[in-house]
Design a protein around this motif. Structure first.
Motif, PDB file in Angstrom:
ATOM      1  N   HIS A 177      14.310  18.641  26.678  1.00  0.00           N
ATOM      2  CA  HIS A 177      14.152  20.062  27.002  1.00  0.00           C
ATOM      3  C   HIS A 177      13.236  20.664  25.950  1.00  0.00           C
ATOM      4  CE1 HIS A 177      16.354  24.062  28.233  1.00  0.00           C
ATOM      5  NE2 HIS A 177      15.033  24.169  28.271  1.00  0.00           N
TER       6      HIS A 177
ATOM      7  N   ALA B 291       9.491  23.393  25.237  1.00  0.00           N
ATOM      8  CA  ALA B 291       8.508  24.343  25.752  1.00  0.00           C
ATOM      9  C   ALA B 291       7.252  23.572  26.133  1.00  0.00           C
ATOM     10  CB  ALA B 291       8.180  25.395  24.705  1.00  0.00           C
TER      11      ALA B 291
ATOM     12  N   SER C  71       4.388  24.532  26.032  1.00  0.00           N
ATOM     13  CA  SER C  71       3.351  24.863  25.047  1.00  0.00           C
ATOM     14  C   SER C  71       3.421  24.015  23.784  1.00  0.00           C
ATOM     15  CB  SER C  71       3.444  26.341  24.673  1.00  0.00           C
ATOM     16  OG  SER C  71       4.723  26.640  24.136  1.00  0.00           O
ATOM     17  N   ASP C  72       4.484  23.226  23.613  1.00  0.00           N
ATOM     18  CA  ASP C  72       4.575  22.352  22.436  1.00  0.00           C
ATOM     19  C   ASP C  72       3.443  21.331  22.407  1.00  0.00           C
ATOM     20  OD1 ASP C  72       6.841  23.667  21.662  1.00  0.00           O
ATOM     21  OD2 ASP C  72       8.234  22.035  22.123  1.00  0.00           O
TER      22      ASP C  72
ATOM     23  N   THR D  84       8.732  21.467  35.394  1.00  0.00           N
ATOM     24  CA  THR D  84       8.354  22.572  34.537  1.00  0.00           C
ATOM     25  C   THR D  84       8.482  23.854  35.360  1.00  0.00           C
ATOM     26  OG1 THR D  84       6.720  23.449  32.986  1.00  0.00           O
ATOM     27  CG2 THR D  84       5.862  22.438  34.995  1.00  0.00           C
TER      28      THR D  84
ATOM     29  N   GLY E 237       8.111  28.376  31.450  1.00  0.00           N
ATOM     30  CA  GLY E 237       7.378  27.635  30.436  1.00  0.00           C
ATOM     31  C   GLY E 237       8.126  26.459  29.860  1.00  0.00           C
ATOM     32  N   ASP E 238       9.360  26.235  30.294  1.00  0.00           N
ATOM     33  CA  ASP E 238      10.124  25.071  29.845  1.00  0.00           C
ATOM     34  C   ASP E 238       9.734  23.837  30.641  1.00  0.00           C
ATOM     35  OD1 ASP E 238      11.488  26.588  28.034  1.00  0.00           O
ATOM     36  OD2 ASP E 238      13.446  26.443  29.018  1.00  0.00           O
TER      37      ASP E 238
END
Length: 205
Positions: free
Chosen positions: A14, A16, A18-19, A127, A173-174
């Motif tokens: 789990h 983001a 964006s990571d 996502t 966003g996850d």
């Protein structure tokens, strides 16, 4: 001396999105709606099969080719999947993990995705593009449930790793990843707004 340990762990990734790269949620949402509006074959399939809302699963196998933002999304997902595979301690040998398919889900009020697995892949995930309040969490089932036979039920306050079902509430966003044999479902969307997600499978080649 008594020793009790947990064995055969089921891992859930789990993070983001964006990571591992920047994907604008608003642009992704616009692309999902635009593709859905133009996908007459997908609309027809959903209607013929009683599918709530819209999915491109049965109609558009080439989303990364059709849309630049989906091509960028796949690059980001590749990085997340590589991180998850590392956590799983997989020995891929001379093989690699490769995207098998990716599809859009637009789930309206009252829509559900019933319990299922993804038998032809090794990592599956989703996502999240739009998650209105009341849209429903991802529900994961203990993979041992079919073998418990005469076992008594768990207490309601059982430790998380012992519960028969786990609910994970994602945010926009996850990205969630799990091994493809793990049974999962999406409970009914209780929101008046649509829940938008993008699901995908990776295979070992």
């Amino acid at each position: 001396m008594t020793k009790i340990e947990s064995l055969f762990s089921t891992r859930l990734y789990h993070a983001a999105l964006s990571d591992h790269g920047a994907i604008h949620p608003g642009e992704l949402e616009t692309s999902c709606y635009s593709i859905a509006e133009d996908d007459e074959a997908g609309q027809d399939w959903c209607e013929e099969n009683g599918y709530p809302g819209y999915t491109s699963y049965a109609s558009l196998p080439d989303l990364p080719w059709r849309s630049p933002i989906f091509a960028e999304l796949v690059k980001v997902l590749d990085a997340h999947v590589a991180a998850f595979a590392k956590d799983l301690d997989w020995d891929l040998g001379d093989g690699k993990l490769e995207l098998e398919d990716i599809w859009i889900n637009i789930l309206p009020e009252g829509g559900i995705h019933t319990s299922h697995i993804h038998p032809h892949s090794v990592i599956s995930g989703t996502t999240y593009v739009a998650v209105p309040e009341g849209a429903g969490a991802l529900k994961l089932e203990d993979p041992r449930s079919s073998r418990m036979m005469a076992a008594p039920p768990r207490r309601k306050d059982a430790r998380r790793e012992l519960q028969p079902f786990i609910y994970v509430q994602p945010a926009v966003g996850d990205v969630l990843l799990w091994e493809s044999w793990l049974r999962h479902e999406v409970p009914m969307n209780m929101s008046e707004d649509e829940r938008i997600s993008i699901s995908f499978n990776y295979k070992w080649v």
